[in-house]
Design a protein around this motif. Sequence first.
Motif, PDB file in Angstrom:
ATOM      1  N   PHE A  20       0.978  -1.162   0.011  1.00  0.00           N
ATOM      2  CA  PHE A  20       0.005  -0.035   0.082  1.00  0.00           C
ATOM      3  C   PHE A  20       0.924   1.203  -0.052  1.00  0.00           C
ATOM      4  O   PHE A  20       0.479   2.163  -0.603  1.00  0.00           O
ATOM      5  CB  PHE A  20      -1.075   0.190   1.079  1.00  0.00           C
ATOM      6  N   SER A  21       1.909   1.068   0.804  1.00  0.00           N
ATOM      7  CA  SER A  21       2.845   2.511   0.925  1.00  0.00           C
ATOM      8  C   SER A  21       3.479   2.704  -0.489  1.00  0.00           C
ATOM      9  O   SER A  21       3.506   3.803  -0.881  1.00  0.00           O
ATOM     10  CB  SER A  21       3.954   2.340   1.890  1.00  0.00           C
ATOM     11  N   MET A  22       3.852   1.698  -1.256  1.00  0.00           N
ATOM     12  CA  MET A  22       4.560   1.907  -2.506  1.00  0.00           C
ATOM     13  C   MET A  22       3.381   2.167  -3.672  1.00  0.00           C
ATOM     14  O   MET A  22       3.802   3.249  -4.286  1.00  0.00           O
ATOM     15  CB  MET A  22       5.239   0.430  -2.968  1.00  0.00           C
ATOM     16  N   ALA A  23       2.216   1.749  -3.457  1.00  0.00           N
ATOM     17  CA  ALA A  23       1.160   2.176  -4.238  1.00  0.00           C
ATOM     18  C   ALA A  23       0.837   3.434  -4.259  1.00  0.00           C
ATOM     19  O   ALA A  23       0.883   4.327  -5.217  1.00  0.00           O
ATOM     20  CB  ALA A  23      -0.144   1.316  -4.246  1.00  0.00           C
ATOM     21  N   TRP A  24       0.731   3.644  -3.014  1.00  0.00           N
ATOM     22  CA  TRP A  24       0.606   5.463  -2.550  1.00  0.00           C
ATOM     23  C   TRP A  24       1.600   6.496  -3.218  1.00  0.00           C
ATOM     24  O   TRP A  24       1.405   7.269  -3.878  1.00  0.00           O
ATOM     25  CB  TRP A  24       0.281   5.555  -1.145  1.00  0.00           C
ATOM     26  N   ALA A  25       2.800   6.124  -3.031  1.00  0.00           N
ATOM     27  CA  ALA A  25       4.294   6.648  -3.236  1.00  0.00           C
ATOM     28  C   ALA A  25       3.887   6.968  -4.823  1.00  0.00           C
ATOM     29  O   ALA A  25       4.299   7.907  -5.411  1.00  0.00           O
ATOM     30  CB  ALA A  25       5.265   6.319  -2.875  1.00  0.00           C
ATOM     31  N   ASN A  26       3.665   5.810  -5.446  1.00  0.00           N
ATOM     32  CA  ASN A  26       3.855   5.758  -7.063  1.00  0.00           C
ATOM     33  C   ASN A  26       2.591   6.432  -7.393  1.00  0.00           C
ATOM     34  O   ASN A  26       2.867   7.209  -8.509  1.00  0.00           O
ATOM     35  CB  ASN A  26       3.542   4.206  -7.719  1.00  0.00           C
ATOM     36  N   HIS A  27       1.550   6.567  -6.795  1.00  0.00           N
ATOM     37  CA  HIS A  27       0.217   7.519  -7.303  1.00  0.00           C
ATOM     38  C   HIS A  27       0.674   8.950  -7.116  1.00  0.00           C
ATOM     39  O   HIS A  27       0.706   9.782  -8.257  1.00  0.00           O
ATOM     40  CB  HIS A  27      -0.932   7.061  -6.395  1.00  0.00           C
ATOM     41  N   VAL A  28       1.327   9.151  -5.992  1.00  0.00           N
ATOM     42  CA  VAL A  28       1.484  10.657  -5.656  1.00  0.00           C
ATOM     43  C   VAL A  28       2.717  11.096  -6.606  1.00  0.00           C
ATOM     44  O   VAL A  28       2.621  12.252  -7.297  1.00  0.00           O
ATOM     45  CB  VAL A  28       1.989  10.987  -4.287  1.00  0.00           C
ATOM     46  N   PHE A  29       3.828  10.615  -6.605  1.00  0.00           N
ATOM     47  CA  PHE A  29       5.041  10.833  -7.233  1.00  0.00           C
ATOM     48  C   PHE A  29       5.122  10.711  -8.957  1.00  0.00           C
ATOM     49  O   PHE A  29       5.740  11.376  -9.749  1.00  0.00           O
ATOM     50  CB  PHE A  29       6.506  10.417  -6.806  1.00  0.00           C
ATOM     51  N   LEU A  30       4.476   9.344  -9.258  1.00  0.00           N
ATOM     52  CA  LEU A  30       4.633   9.025 -10.425  1.00  0.00           C
ATOM     53  C   LEU A  30       3.350   9.185 -11.233  1.00  0.00           C
ATOM     54  O   LEU A  30       3.353   8.920 -12.654  1.00  0.00           O
ATOM     55  CB  LEU A  30       5.006   7.609 -10.610  1.00  0.00           C
ATOM     56  N   GLN A  75     -10.211   1.427  -8.315  1.00  0.00           N
ATOM     57  CA  GLN A  75     -10.929   2.331  -7.228  1.00  0.00           C
ATOM     58  C   GLN A  75     -10.931   1.883  -5.857  1.00  0.00           C
ATOM     59  O   GLN A  75     -10.463   2.648  -4.855  1.00  0.00           O
ATOM     60  CB  GLN A  75     -12.416   2.613  -7.734  1.00  0.00           C
ATOM     61  N   LYS A  76     -11.205   0.661  -5.551  1.00  0.00           N
ATOM     62  CA  LYS A  76     -10.666   0.073  -4.415  1.00  0.00           C
ATOM     63  C   LYS A  76      -9.603   0.273  -3.476  1.00  0.00           C
ATOM     64  O   LYS A  76      -9.451   0.696  -2.301  1.00  0.00           O
ATOM     65  CB  LYS A  76     -11.356  -1.284  -4.214  1.00  0.00           C
ATOM     66  N   VAL A  77      -8.429   0.126  -4.601  1.00  0.00           N
ATOM     67  CA  VAL A  77      -7.127   0.502  -3.796  1.00  0.00           C
ATOM     68  C   VAL A  77      -6.937   2.005  -3.570  1.00  0.00           C
ATOM     69  O   VAL A  77      -6.254   2.295  -2.620  1.00  0.00           O
ATOM     70  CB  VAL A  77      -6.158  -0.265  -4.721  1.00  0.00           C
ATOM     71  N   MET A  78      -7.322   2.691  -4.754  1.00  0.00           N
ATOM     72  CA  MET A  78      -7.087   4.091  -4.475  1.00  0.00           C
ATOM     73  C   MET A  78      -7.965   4.656  -3.134  1.00  0.00           C
ATOM     74  O   MET A  78      -7.283   5.262  -2.572  1.00  0.00           O
ATOM     75  CB  MET A  78      -7.734   4.728  -5.829  1.00  0.00           C
ATOM     76  N   ASP A  79      -9.096   4.068  -3.040  1.00  0.00           N
ATOM     77  CA  ASP A  79      -9.868   4.608  -2.023  1.00  0.00           C
ATOM     78  C   ASP A  79      -8.991   4.159  -0.473  1.00  0.00           C
ATOM     79  O   ASP A  79      -8.896   4.824   0.529  1.00  0.00           O
ATOM     80  CB  ASP A  79     -11.163   3.920  -1.822  1.00  0.00           C
ATOM     81  N   LYS A  80      -8.580   3.092  -0.531  1.00  0.00           N
ATOM     82  CA  LYS A  80      -7.691   2.618   0.738  1.00  0.00           C
ATOM     83  C   LYS A  80      -6.462   3.325   0.891  1.00  0.00           C
ATOM     84  O   LYS A  80      -6.134   3.840   2.058  1.00  0.00           O
ATOM     85  CB  LYS A  80      -7.617   0.895   0.533  1.00  0.00           C
ATOM     86  N   ILE A  81      -5.826   3.364  -0.134  1.00  0.00           N
ATOM     87  CA  ILE A  81      -4.670   4.124   0.192  1.00  0.00           C
ATOM     88  C   ILE A  81      -4.638   5.415   0.607  1.00  0.00           C
ATOM     89  O   ILE A  81      -3.783   6.355   1.359  1.00  0.00           O
ATOM     90  CB  ILE A  81      -3.530   3.846  -1.061  1.00  0.00           C
ATOM     91  N   LEU A  82      -5.478   6.202  -0.219  1.00  0.00           N
ATOM     92  CA  LEU A  82      -5.861   7.693   0.100  1.00  0.00           C
ATOM     93  C   LEU A  82      -6.342   7.987   1.472  1.00  0.00           C
ATOM     94  O   LEU A  82      -5.861   8.630   2.075  1.00  0.00           O
ATOM     95  CB  LEU A  82      -6.860   8.314  -1.106  1.00  0.00           C
ATOM     96  N   SER A  83      -7.068   6.943   1.894  1.00  0.00           N
ATOM     97  CA  SER A  83      -7.811   7.039   3.489  1.00  0.00           C
ATOM     98  C   SER A  83      -6.389   6.757   4.449  1.00  0.00           C
ATOM     99  O   SER A  83      -6.312   7.322   5.311  1.00  0.00           O
ATOM    100  CB  SER A  83      -8.851   6.099   3.448  1.00  0.00           C
ATOM    101  N   MET A  84      -5.520   5.788   4.071  1.00  0.00           N
ATOM    102  CA  MET A  84      -4.329   5.694   4.821  1.00  0.00           C
ATOM    103  C   MET A  84      -3.632   6.764   4.699  1.00  0.00           C
ATOM    104  O   MET A  84      -2.577   6.946   5.686  1.00  0.00           O
ATOM    105  CB  MET A  84      -3.723   4.357   4.328  1.00  0.00           C
ATOM    106  N   ALA A  85      -3.634   7.511   3.818  1.00  0.00           N
ATOM    107  CA  ALA A  85      -2.611   8.565   3.538  1.00  0.00           C
ATOM    108  C   ALA A  85      -3.329  10.115   4.268  1.00  0.00           C
ATOM    109  O   ALA A  85      -2.486  11.050   4.237  1.00  0.00           O
ATOM    110  CB  ALA A  85      -2.125   8.977   2.255  1.00  0.00           C
TER     111      ALA A  85
END
Length: 126
Positions: free
Chosen positions: A78-88, A94-104
């Motif tokens: 999840f941390s890598m997916a979030w960093a990849n989303h933010v920086f890359l 959508q389910k993953v995006m909702d999860k990582i954005l809520s965690m962040a």
Amino acid sequence: MAQEVSEYLSQNPRVAAWVEALRCDGETDKHWRHRREFLLRNAGDLAPTGGDAAANAEEAADAESGSRNRQLQQLISFSMAWANHVFLGCRYPQKVMDKILSMAEGIKVTDAPIHTTRDELVAKKG
């Protein structure tokens, strides 16, 4: 927040060593600073705690347990997916995006690049 994280890690050397071991080769300092915050905010009981040698040995054995290992691998993913989303600019289901954005929530990234998707470019053109 970066100051708070640094202060926390200086007061908790076991946690600092644990989280530093999760850094990927080639990860920039900027990416790592934010991903480390994500990991620490969401680690819960996965991060090591203080205590005596017997408790530490028991905790190390517990860390090898299947359930705890799966939780740690999921947190890292999840941390890598979030960093990849933010920086890359990567996108995930959508389910993953909702999860990582809520965690962040609460993590402030002021120097992240702005990405435009192909769909956004096509919509502007039309």
